[in-house]
Design a protein around this motif. Sequence first.
Motif, mmCIF file in Angstrom:
data_model
loop_
_atom_site.group_PDB
_atom_site.id
_atom_site.type_symbol
_atom_site.label_atom_id
_atom_site.label_comp_id
_atom_site.label_asym_id
_atom_site.label_seq_id
_atom_site.Cartn_x
_atom_site.Cartn_y
_atom_site.Cartn_z
ATOM 1 N N PHE A 1 -22.851 44.829 16.117
ATOM 2 C CA PHE A 1 -22.192 45.238 17.458
ATOM 3 C C PHE A 1 -22.573 46.845 17.688
ATOM 4 C CE2 PHE A 1 -19.405 41.501 16.242
ATOM 5 C CZ PHE A 1 -19.564 40.851 17.688
ATOM 6 N N VAL A 2 -23.372 47.097 18.855
ATOM 7 C CA VAL A 2 -23.714 48.550 18.996
ATOM 8 C C VAL A 2 -23.491 48.944 20.403
ATOM 9 C CG1 VAL A 2 -25.891 48.103 17.392
ATOM 10 C CG2 VAL A 2 -26.129 47.685 19.706
ATOM 11 N N ASP A 3 -23.688 50.140 20.603
ATOM 12 C CA ASP A 3 -23.266 50.459 22.183
ATOM 13 C C ASP A 3 -24.544 50.391 22.939
ATOM 14 O OD1 ASP A 3 -24.750 52.883 21.326
ATOM 15 O OD2 ASP A 3 -22.883 53.924 21.430
ATOM 16 N N ARG A 4 -24.580 50.614 24.263
ATOM 17 C CA ARG A 4 -25.905 50.520 24.991
ATOM 18 C C ARG A 4 -27.089 51.660 24.749
ATOM 19 N NH1 ARG A 4 -25.631 46.870 29.329
ATOM 20 N NH2 ARG A 4 -27.836 47.161 30.576
ATOM 21 N N GLU A 5 -26.651 52.875 24.370
ATOM 22 C CA GLU A 5 -27.555 53.789 23.762
ATOM 23 C C GLU A 5 -28.265 53.373 22.571
ATOM 24 O OE1 GLU A 5 -27.157 58.644 22.929
ATOM 25 O OE2 GLU A 5 -25.424 57.774 23.634
ATOM 26 N N ARG A 6 -27.539 52.845 21.657
ATOM 27 C CA ARG A 6 -28.086 52.627 20.346
ATOM 28 C C ARG A 6 -28.993 51.331 20.681
ATOM 29 N NH1 ARG A 6 -30.387 52.959 15.856
ATOM 30 N NH2 ARG A 6 -30.125 51.330 14.225
ATOM 31 N N PHE A 7 -28.610 50.316 21.433
ATOM 32 C CA PHE A 7 -29.449 49.286 21.740
ATOM 33 C C PHE A 7 -30.711 49.466 22.184
ATOM 34 C CE2 PHE A 7 -31.182 45.760 23.818
ATOM 35 C CZ PHE A 7 -31.099 44.495 22.950
ATOM 36 N N GLU A 8 -30.581 50.565 23.364
ATOM 37 C CA GLU A 8 -31.879 51.014 23.924
ATOM 38 C C GLU A 8 -32.733 51.883 23.159
ATOM 39 O OE1 GLU A 8 -30.059 52.820 27.449
ATOM 40 O OE2 GLU A 8 -29.931 50.585 28.313
ATOM 41 N N ALA A 9 -32.325 52.499 22.088
ATOM 42 C CA ALA A 9 -33.157 53.185 21.181
ATOM 43 C C ALA A 9 -33.974 52.304 20.110
ATOM 44 C CB ALA A 9 -32.133 54.332 20.250
ATOM 45 N N LEU A 10 -33.234 51.220 19.732
ATOM 46 C CA LEU A 10 -33.906 50.179 18.985
ATOM 47 C C LEU A 10 -34.914 49.475 19.596
ATOM 48 C CD1 LEU A 10 -30.494 48.084 17.705
ATOM 49 C CD2 LEU A 10 -32.549 49.800 16.344
ATOM 50 N N ARG A 11 -34.687 49.339 21.080
ATOM 51 C CA ARG A 11 -35.732 48.588 21.782
ATOM 52 C C ARG A 11 -36.741 49.541 22.063
ATOM 53 N NH1 ARG A 11 -33.328 47.326 27.593
ATOM 54 N NH2 ARG A 11 -33.899 49.425 27.922
ATOM 55 N N GLU A 12 -36.878 50.866 22.431
ATOM 56 C CA GLU A 12 -37.824 51.615 22.497
ATOM 57 C C GLU A 12 -38.354 51.998 21.111
ATOM 58 O OE1 GLU A 12 -35.830 54.730 24.810
ATOM 59 O OE2 GLU A 12 -35.502 52.940 26.070
ATOM 60 N N GLN A 13 -38.006 51.894 20.148
ATOM 61 C CA GLN A 13 -38.793 51.947 18.814
ATOM 62 C C GLN A 13 -39.487 50.802 18.389
ATOM 63 O OE1 GLN A 13 -35.508 52.670 15.913
ATOM 64 N NE2 GLN A 13 -34.818 54.336 16.958
ATOM 65 N N GLY A 14 -39.146 49.753 19.182
ATOM 66 C CA GLY A 14 -39.985 48.648 18.905
ATOM 67 C C GLY A 14 -39.314 47.895 17.694
ATOM 68 N N ALA A 15 -38.078 48.081 17.489
ATOM 69 C CA ALA A 15 -37.474 47.530 16.344
ATOM 70 C C ALA A 15 -36.786 45.966 16.614
ATOM 71 C CB ALA A 15 -36.149 48.230 16.079
ATOM 72 N N LEU A 16 -36.955 45.456 18.012
ATOM 73 C CA LEU A 16 -36.685 44.220 18.423
ATOM 74 C C LEU A 16 -37.997 43.224 18.626
ATOM 75 C CD1 LEU A 16 -33.862 45.168 20.662
ATOM 76 C CD2 LEU A 16 -33.654 44.802 18.460
ATOM 77 N N LEU A 17 -37.771 42.024 17.741
ATOM 78 C CA LEU A 17 -38.754 41.001 18.256
ATOM 79 C C LEU A 17 -38.532 40.452 19.739
ATOM 80 C CD1 LEU A 17 -38.563 38.180 15.580
ATOM 81 C CD2 LEU A 17 -40.462 40.019 15.928
ATOM 82 N N GLU A 18 -37.522 40.489 20.241
ATOM 83 C CA GLU A 18 -37.250 40.171 21.590
ATOM 84 C C GLU A 18 -35.850 40.616 22.036
ATOM 85 O OE1 GLU A 18 -34.719 37.887 22.531
ATOM 86 O OE2 GLU A 18 -33.997 37.811 20.766
ATOM 87 N N TRP A 19 -35.674 40.548 23.354
ATOM 88 C CA TRP A 19 -34.342 41.036 23.749
ATOM 89 C C TRP A 19 -34.257 40.597 25.149
ATOM 90 C CZ3 TRP A 19 -33.504 43.910 28.233
ATOM 91 C CH2 TRP A 19 -34.570 44.429 28.895
ATOM 92 N N ALA A 20 -32.927 40.431 25.559
ATOM 93 C CA ALA A 20 -32.427 39.867 26.862
ATOM 94 C C ALA A 20 -31.319 40.360 27.490
ATOM 95 C CB ALA A 20 -32.810 38.420 26.908
ATOM 96 N N GLU A 21 -30.793 40.356 28.638
ATOM 97 C CA GLU A 21 -29.662 40.338 29.171
ATOM 98 C C GLU A 21 -29.232 39.284 29.594
ATOM 99 O OE1 GLU A 21 -29.555 43.811 31.942
ATOM 100 O OE2 GLU A 21 -27.204 43.817 31.958
ATOM 101 N N TYR A 22 -27.843 39.104 29.020
ATOM 102 C CA TYR A 22 -26.995 37.879 29.365
ATOM 103 C C TYR A 22 -25.664 38.121 29.887
ATOM 104 C CZ TYR A 22 -25.272 32.969 28.660
ATOM 105 O OH TYR A 22 -24.970 31.701 28.796
ATOM 106 N N ALA A 23 -25.089 37.726 30.852
ATOM 107 C CA ALA A 23 -23.938 37.949 31.277
ATOM 108 C C ALA A 23 -23.363 39.549 31.389
ATOM 109 C CB ALA A 23 -22.947 36.755 30.630
#
Length: 189
Positions: free
Chosen positions: A56-78
Motif C-alpha cells: 500500500f503506497v501513496d500516489r506520490e510513491r506510486f508515481e515515482a515507481l512508475r517513472e523509475q520503470g519499476a513496474l511491469l504494467e500499471w492501470a487505474e481502476y475505480a
Amino acid sequence: MTERRGLLVVIAGPSGVGKGTVHSRVRAALPDSVLSISSTTRAPRPGEQDGVHYDFVDRERFEALREQGALLEWAEYAGNLYGTPATPAREAIARGQVVVLDIELQGALQIKAHDPDALLVFLVPPSFEELERRLRGRGTEDDAAVERRLARAREELAAADQFDVQVVNDDLSRCVAEVLVEIERARSV
Ligand code: 5GP
C-alpha cells in the motif's frame, strides 16, 4: 527431474467470473508458483496487510515507481492506481518459477505488448445470464453498482480474443485443470 522454464501467467476475466477461486486453486496446484504482490494507492480493506495482500503506497510513491520503470504494467481502476513490481517477478522467472498475476484487463494487455513469452488466460463465464445471476446473487452491491459491473463485464468480454487462451469457468475443477494444461504447454515450448 528436468529443469522447468519460468513463466509469467496472467489470469484475468470479468468481475463475477470466479477469478479469485481459480487463482488460488491454480497456485495451490503448482508448488513452484509465486504470487506477485501489487503496489496500489487503494486504502487497505479490513483484514488486508501491507506487504501481504498489497504493497500500500501513496500516489506520490506510486508515481515515482512508475517513472523509475519499476513496474511491469500499471492501470487505474475505480479511481485507484495498481501496478506489478518488476524486480520480484523477473527474479522469480529467472529462477524457473511461475509468477501468477491477478490483474485487470488494461494491465493484462500491457503485459502482452511487452512480454510475448507471457501466457494470458481469459476466464469466460458460461453465459452472460449466468454472470448476471452470480453478480446479483452476491447481494453485496445495490442495483446501480451491479449494472456498472455488468457494463464493464460486457466491455471486458469483448477483449477476450486478445488473450492467448480462453477458458470457460462452468465447472471449477475442469476450468482449473484446463488452465494447468495451458501453463504446462507454455513451459515446455
Ligand atoms: P481490488 O481493489 O478489488 O483488490 O482490485 C481491483 C482490480 O484491480 C482487480 O480486477 C484486480 O485484479 C486489479 N489489480 C490488482 N493488482 C493489479 C495490478 O498490479 N495491476 C493491474 N493492472 N490490476 C491490478
